[in-house]
Design a protein around this motif. Structure first.
Motif, PDB file in Angstrom:
ATOM      1  N   ARG A   6       0.848  -1.198   0.000  1.00 51.53           N
ATOM      2  CA  ARG A   6       0.000   0.000   0.000  1.00 51.53           C
ATOM      3  C   ARG A   6       0.875   1.237   0.000  1.00 51.53           C
ATOM      4  NH1 ARG A   6      -4.997   1.736   0.245  1.00 51.53           N
ATOM      5  NH2 ARG A   6      -5.494   3.622   1.389  1.00 51.53           N
ATOM      6  N   GLU A   8       0.721   4.730   0.916  1.00 51.41           N
ATOM      7  CA  GLU A   8      -0.183   5.457   1.804  1.00 51.41           C
ATOM      8  C   GLU A   8      -0.653   6.798   1.259  1.00 51.41           C
ATOM      9  OE1 GLU A   8      -1.762   4.229   4.324  1.00 51.41           O
ATOM     10  OE2 GLU A   8      -0.665   2.348   4.310  1.00 51.41           O
ATOM     11  N   SER A  13      -3.012   0.384  -3.654  1.00 53.81           N
ATOM     12  CA  SER A  13      -2.399  -0.876  -3.261  1.00 53.81           C
ATOM     13  C   SER A  13      -2.164  -1.725  -4.501  1.00 53.81           C
ATOM     14  CB  SER A  13      -3.308  -1.643  -2.302  1.00 53.81           C
ATOM     15  OG  SER A  13      -3.421  -0.967  -1.080  1.00 53.81           O
ATOM     16  N   ASP A  85       2.785  -8.250   3.821  1.00 56.53           N
ATOM     17  CA  ASP A  85       2.144  -7.042   3.307  1.00 56.53           C
ATOM     18  C   ASP A  85       2.943  -5.851   3.797  1.00 56.53           C
ATOM     19  OD1 ASP A  85       0.213  -8.696   2.248  1.00 56.53           O
ATOM     20  OD2 ASP A  85      -1.366  -8.095   3.632  1.00 56.53           O
ATOM     21  N   SER A  87       3.392  -1.373   3.931  1.00 63.62           N
ATOM     22  CA  SER A  87       2.871  -0.019   3.804  1.00 63.62           C
ATOM     23  C   SER A  87       4.084   0.853   3.545  1.00 63.62           C
ATOM     24  CB  SER A  87       2.185   0.380   5.111  1.00 63.62           C
ATOM     25  OG  SER A  87       1.847   1.735   5.092  1.00 63.62           O
ATOM     26  N   TRP A 121      -7.253   0.023  -4.392  1.00 60.82           N
ATOM     27  CA  TRP A 121      -8.164   0.669  -3.465  1.00 60.82           C
ATOM     28  C   TRP A 121      -7.883   2.147  -3.430  1.00 60.82           C
ATOM     29  CZ3 TRP A 121      -5.577  -3.700  -1.117  1.00 60.82           C
ATOM     30  CH2 TRP A 121      -6.363  -4.841  -1.137  1.00 60.82           C
TER      31      TRP A 121
END
Length: 122
Positions: A6, A8, A13, A85, A87, A121
């Motif tokens: 992702r 931010e 993503s 995953d 970020s 997203w």
């Protein structure tokens, strides 16, 4: 199994396999004008800051990544590989191309990912 990465500040993503660099996954998004540089850790164009998650790295130029950068997980996306995953925040020259509203909202990017089954997203 791919991990979700992702970005931010862009609210985007993308899936990234453990064997591919974060830059390779980002490039697959199809955002217009992403400079991919040398892809070998030598040019510094793809600098990011990992905010959360686990990863491993390959060698990258100390001309672009200092000891302080490493301590704060500011690395080159071409040399970072996800183990979970992630970020991240895009910094440096890549930020303008990735984080502009027009790039993020491109209908063509959404349609590319719908065809592949990836998700974006916003």
């Amino acid at each position: 199994m791919p991990h979700m990465v992702r970005i931010e500040e862009a609210g985007v993503s993308y899936a990234c396999a453990p064997r591919e660099s974060l830059l390779e996954g980002l490039h697959r998004l199809g955002l217009r004008g992403i400079p991919v540089g040398c892809r070998g850790g030598g040019c510094g164009v793809c600098k990011i800051e990992v905010l959360a998650g686990e990863f491993h790295t390959r060698a990258m130029s100390r001309d672009h990544v200092s000891d302080d950068d490493v301590a704060h997980q500011r690395l080159l996306a071409c040399r970072v590989y996800p183990s979970s995953d992630l970020s991240l925040k895009v910094i440096g020259k890549l930020q303008k191309k990735v984080c502009t509203p027009l790039a993020v909202r491109s209908n063509s990017v959404r349609s590319i990912h719908k065809k592949r089954g990836d998700e974006i997203w916003q």
